[in-house]
Motif scaffolding. Structure first.
Motif, PDB file in Angstrom:
ATOM      1  N   MET A 111      39.944 -24.481  36.913  1.00  0.00           N
ATOM      2  CA  MET A 111      38.564 -24.754  36.537  1.00  0.00           C
ATOM      3  C   MET A 111      38.157 -23.949  35.303  1.00  0.00           C
ATOM      4  O   MET A 111      37.474 -24.458  34.402  1.00  0.00           O
ATOM      5  CB  MET A 111      37.630 -24.432  37.696  1.00  0.00           C
ATOM      6  CG  MET A 111      36.177 -24.782  37.429  1.00  0.00           C
ATOM      7  SD  MET A 111      35.095 -24.196  38.716  1.00  0.00           S
ATOM      8  CE  MET A 111      35.313 -22.423  38.540  1.00  0.00           C
ATOM      9  N   LEU A 112      38.574 -22.703  35.243  1.00  0.00           N
ATOM     10  CA  LEU A 112      38.258 -21.865  34.086  1.00  0.00           C
ATOM     11  C   LEU A 112      38.913 -22.407  32.817  1.00  0.00           C
ATOM     12  O   LEU A 112      38.306 -22.385  31.742  1.00  0.00           O
ATOM     13  CB  LEU A 112      38.703 -20.425  34.346  1.00  0.00           C
ATOM     14  CG  LEU A 112      37.886 -19.652  35.391  1.00  0.00           C
ATOM     15  CD1 LEU A 112      38.543 -18.308  35.682  1.00  0.00           C
ATOM     16  CD2 LEU A 112      36.457 -19.445  34.911  1.00  0.00           C
ATOM     17  N   VAL A 113      40.145 -22.894  32.941  1.00  0.00           N
ATOM     18  CA  VAL A 113      40.825 -23.438  31.766  1.00  0.00           C
ATOM     19  C   VAL A 113      40.146 -24.728  31.309  1.00  0.00           C
ATOM     20  O   VAL A 113      39.944 -24.945  30.106  1.00  0.00           O
ATOM     21  CB  VAL A 113      42.312 -23.683  32.070  1.00  0.00           C
ATOM     22  CG1 VAL A 113      42.978 -24.372  30.886  1.00  0.00           C
ATOM     23  CG2 VAL A 113      43.017 -22.367  32.355  1.00  0.00           C
ATOM     24  N   ILE A 114      39.773 -25.593  32.254  1.00  0.00           N
ATOM     25  CA  ILE A 114      39.086 -26.834  31.890  1.00  0.00           C
ATOM     26  C   ILE A 114      37.772 -26.522  31.190  1.00  0.00           C
ATOM     27  O   ILE A 114      37.433 -27.119  30.154  1.00  0.00           O
ATOM     28  CB  ILE A 114      38.850 -27.704  33.141  1.00  0.00           C
ATOM     29  CG1 ILE A 114      40.165 -28.288  33.636  1.00  0.00           C
ATOM     30  CG2 ILE A 114      37.867 -28.832  32.834  1.00  0.00           C
ATOM     31  CD1 ILE A 114      40.037 -29.097  34.908  1.00  0.00           C
ATOM     32  N   SER A 115      37.019 -25.585  31.741  1.00  0.00           N
ATOM     33  CA  SER A 115      35.760 -25.199  31.109  1.00  0.00           C
ATOM     34  C   SER A 115      36.010 -24.570  29.743  1.00  0.00           C
ATOM     35  O   SER A 115      35.238 -24.795  28.792  1.00  0.00           O
ATOM     36  CB  SER A 115      35.002 -24.219  32.008  1.00  0.00           C
ATOM     37  OG  SER A 115      34.671 -24.815  33.249  1.00  0.00           O
ATOM     38  N   GLY A 116      37.084 -23.783  29.629  1.00  0.00           N
ATOM     39  CA  GLY A 116      37.416 -23.180  28.350  1.00  0.00           C
ATOM     40  C   GLY A 116      37.790 -24.210  27.302  1.00  0.00           C
ATOM     41  O   GLY A 116      37.382 -24.101  26.135  1.00  0.00           O
ATOM     42  N   LEU A 117      38.546 -25.234  27.696  1.00  0.00           N
ATOM     43  CA  LEU A 117      38.900 -26.302  26.756  1.00  0.00           C
ATOM     44  C   LEU A 117      37.661 -27.058  26.297  1.00  0.00           C
ATOM     45  O   LEU A 117      37.555 -27.446  25.126  1.00  0.00           O
ATOM     46  CB  LEU A 117      39.900 -27.258  27.411  1.00  0.00           C
ATOM     47  CG  LEU A 117      41.290 -26.688  27.699  1.00  0.00           C
ATOM     48  CD1 LEU A 117      42.155 -27.722  28.411  1.00  0.00           C
ATOM     49  CD2 LEU A 117      41.985 -26.222  26.418  1.00  0.00           C
ATOM     50  N   SER A 118      36.723 -27.267  27.232  1.00  0.00           N
ATOM     51  CA  SER A 118      35.469 -27.927  26.841  1.00  0.00           C
ATOM     52  C   SER A 118      34.665 -27.037  25.902  1.00  0.00           C
ATOM     53  O   SER A 118      34.036 -27.523  24.946  1.00  0.00           O
ATOM     54  CB  SER A 118      34.644 -28.258  28.090  1.00  0.00           C
ATOM     55  OG  SER A 118      35.325 -29.159  28.934  1.00  0.00           O
ATOM     56  N   PHE A 119      34.700 -25.741  26.155  1.00  0.00           N
ATOM     57  CA  PHE A 119      33.928 -24.814  25.325  1.00  0.00           C
ATOM     58  C   PHE A 119      34.427 -24.810  23.884  1.00  0.00           C
ATOM     59  O   PHE A 119      33.621 -24.729  22.942  1.00  0.00           O
ATOM     60  CB  PHE A 119      33.998 -23.408  25.914  1.00  0.00           C
ATOM     61  CG  PHE A 119      33.233 -22.379  25.137  1.00  0.00           C
ATOM     62  CD1 PHE A 119      31.850 -22.283  25.253  1.00  0.00           C
ATOM     63  CD2 PHE A 119      33.885 -21.505  24.272  1.00  0.00           C
ATOM     64  CE1 PHE A 119      31.135 -21.334  24.528  1.00  0.00           C
ATOM     65  CE2 PHE A 119      33.179 -20.565  23.550  1.00  0.00           C
ATOM     66  CZ  PHE A 119      31.801 -20.477  23.677  1.00  0.00           C
ATOM     67  N   VAL A 120      35.747 -24.889  23.699  1.00  0.00           N
ATOM     68  CA  VAL A 120      36.284 -24.849  22.335  1.00  0.00           C
ATOM     69  C   VAL A 120      36.305 -26.228  21.682  1.00  0.00           C
ATOM     70  O   VAL A 120      36.717 -26.352  20.525  1.00  0.00           O
ATOM     71  CB  VAL A 120      37.706 -24.233  22.322  1.00  0.00           C
ATOM     72  CG1 VAL A 120      37.673 -22.812  22.832  1.00  0.00           C
ATOM     73  CG2 VAL A 120      38.685 -25.075  23.135  1.00  0.00           C
ATOM     74  N   GLY A 121      35.891 -27.258  22.427  1.00  0.00           N
ATOM     75  CA  GLY A 121      35.697 -28.556  21.793  1.00  0.00           C
ATOM     76  C   GLY A 121      36.768 -29.589  22.006  1.00  0.00           C
ATOM     77  O   GLY A 121      36.680 -30.691  21.434  1.00  0.00           O
ATOM     78  N   VAL A 122      37.794 -29.321  22.824  1.00  0.00           N
ATOM     79  CA  VAL A 122      38.842 -30.316  23.042  1.00  0.00           C
ATOM     80  C   VAL A 122      38.769 -30.925  24.447  1.00  0.00           C
ATOM     81  O   VAL A 122      39.561 -31.804  24.777  1.00  0.00           O
ATOM     82  CB  VAL A 122      40.251 -29.714  22.817  1.00  0.00           C
ATOM     83  CG1 VAL A 122      40.409 -29.248  21.391  1.00  0.00           C
ATOM     84  CG2 VAL A 122      40.518 -28.584  23.796  1.00  0.00           C
ATOM     85  N   GLY A 123      37.814 -30.452  25.251  1.00  0.00           N
ATOM     86  CA  GLY A 123      37.638 -31.006  26.592  1.00  0.00           C
ATOM     87  C   GLY A 123      36.456 -31.960  26.611  1.00  0.00           C
ATOM     88  O   GLY A 123      36.296 -32.789  25.720  1.00  0.00           O
ATOM     89  N   ALA A 124      35.641 -31.848  27.670  1.00  0.00           N
ATOM     90  CA  ALA A 124      34.447 -32.692  27.774  1.00  0.00           C
ATOM     91  C   ALA A 124      33.537 -32.467  26.569  1.00  0.00           C
ATOM     92  O   ALA A 124      33.384 -31.351  26.077  1.00  0.00           O
ATOM     93  CB  ALA A 124      33.709 -32.382  29.074  1.00  0.00           C
ATOM     94  N   GLN A 125      32.943 -33.538  26.101  1.00  0.00           N
ATOM     95  CA  GLN A 125      32.134 -33.480  24.895  1.00  0.00           C
ATOM     96  C   GLN A 125      30.644 -33.569  25.225  1.00  0.00           C
ATOM     97  O   GLN A 125      30.233 -34.169  26.216  1.00  0.00           O
ATOM     98  CB  GLN A 125      32.512 -34.632  23.949  1.00  0.00           C
ATOM     99  CG  GLN A 125      33.966 -34.622  23.528  1.00  0.00           C
ATOM    100  CD  GLN A 125      34.322 -33.396  22.699  1.00  0.00           C
ATOM    101  OE1 GLN A 125      33.762 -33.190  21.624  1.00  0.00           O
ATOM    102  NE2 GLN A 125      35.247 -32.597  23.192  1.00  0.00           N
TER     103      GLN A 125
END
Length: 299
Positions: free
Chosen positions: A226-240
């Protein structure tokens, strides 16, 4: 590696040493365990019924209400677009937690398959599969997932695919170790002597007993994934943006931290509470699943 060995190597607070140098397990109080379980269950309920519980439309924009602080009308305040933060946090659970579960399920299935085949397939197969697994383990999963997600195109689906593709090696290594330990057990030899078929031997006697530890690891991994998914979204490559995914919410509100801290704090608090609760539940399951820890806790 057993959970007890993992805890000992990592210096887990579940164990301390007494005066004689023997490891003595210090268990958490039942109140902490029950509270963690209650929070984990609450997060699952919110993930299922989040939009039904939301007091406002999580995507309704009202610039006249931008960056309102927490109040009776908006318990968690509003973001820079006037959207209710509480409603978005509740709806975001239906995005973040299911994505986490998908990653863990896919990684577990792939890792279990590869680990089982490696343990039962002979030396050549074992060496080939474990070398591929070692390559996966040698690469930082979050960096590799970041690169894959960027290559696939920014979006939550890309983040889930990339993370699932990089998370299975740990499960493969764990399952291989567990299956190899169980397949040489006396009851397996007895079943083999009685003429039990190889397929029945694997699915009826080896896997069910070898994988008792696996569900503990999957529970512990909920927080990490969950932390990695949120981190990917935070840097712009996950959820937009404008997705209500918790990491994307933090990323969207980061520019207004000084005058709208609540838009960052409450999604971050949701991530923190979920991660801590699932970690505590996983640790509780680990203690219950390992008889050596249970015996030490009773001393």
């Amino acid at each position: 590696m057993t959970p007890a060995a993992t805890a000992e190597r990592a210096g887990s607070p579940a164990g301390t040493r007494n005066r004689g140098g023997r490891r003595r397990t210090r268990r958490r109080t039942p109140l902490v365990e029950r509270a963690a379980l209650a929070v984990a269950v609450l997060m699952v309920v919110i993930a299922v019924a989040g939009p039904l519980l939301a007091p406002h439309d999580p995507y309704a924009v009202d610039l006249s209400k931008a960056l309102l602080p927490p109040s009776a009308d908006h318990w968690f305040g509003t973001d820079a677009n006037g959207r209710d933060v509480l409603s978005r946090v509740l709806s975001g659970a239906q995005v973040t937690l299911p994505a986490t579960v998908i990653v863990i399920v896919v990684a577990t299935l792939v890792g279990t398959l590869i680990g089982t085949v490696a343990a039962l397939g002979g030396k050549v197969v074992d060496e080939a599969l474990m070398r591929v697994t070692d390559i996966g383990l040698s690469l930082p999963s979050i960096i590799l997932a970041l690169g894959l997600a960027a290559a696939l195109g920014a979006g939550l689906r890309s983040a889930v695919i990339a993370l699932a593709a990089t998370w299975w090696p740990g499960y493969a290594r764990l399952v291989r170790t567990l299956v190899r330990d169980v397949k040489d057990a006396e009851y397996v030899d007895a079943a083999r002597t009685l003429g039990v078929s190889r397929t029945r031997l694997v699915f009826r006697h080896i896997l069910p007993n070898a994988l008792n530890t696996l569900y503990v690891q999957t529970t512990l991994d909920v927080a990490a994934v969950m932390l990695v998914i949120s981190g990917l979204s935070f840097v712009g490559v996950g959820a937009q943006v404008p997705s209500a995914e918790w990491g994307a919410m933090i990323a969207g509100a980061a520019n207004n931290l000084t005058n709208g801290w609540w838009a960052v704090a409450f999604p971050g608090l949701a991530i923190m509470l979920t991660a801590i609760s699932f970690n505590l539940v996983g640790d509780w399951l680990r203690v219950r699943n390992d008889p050596t820890i249970r015996q030490g806790a009773g001393r």
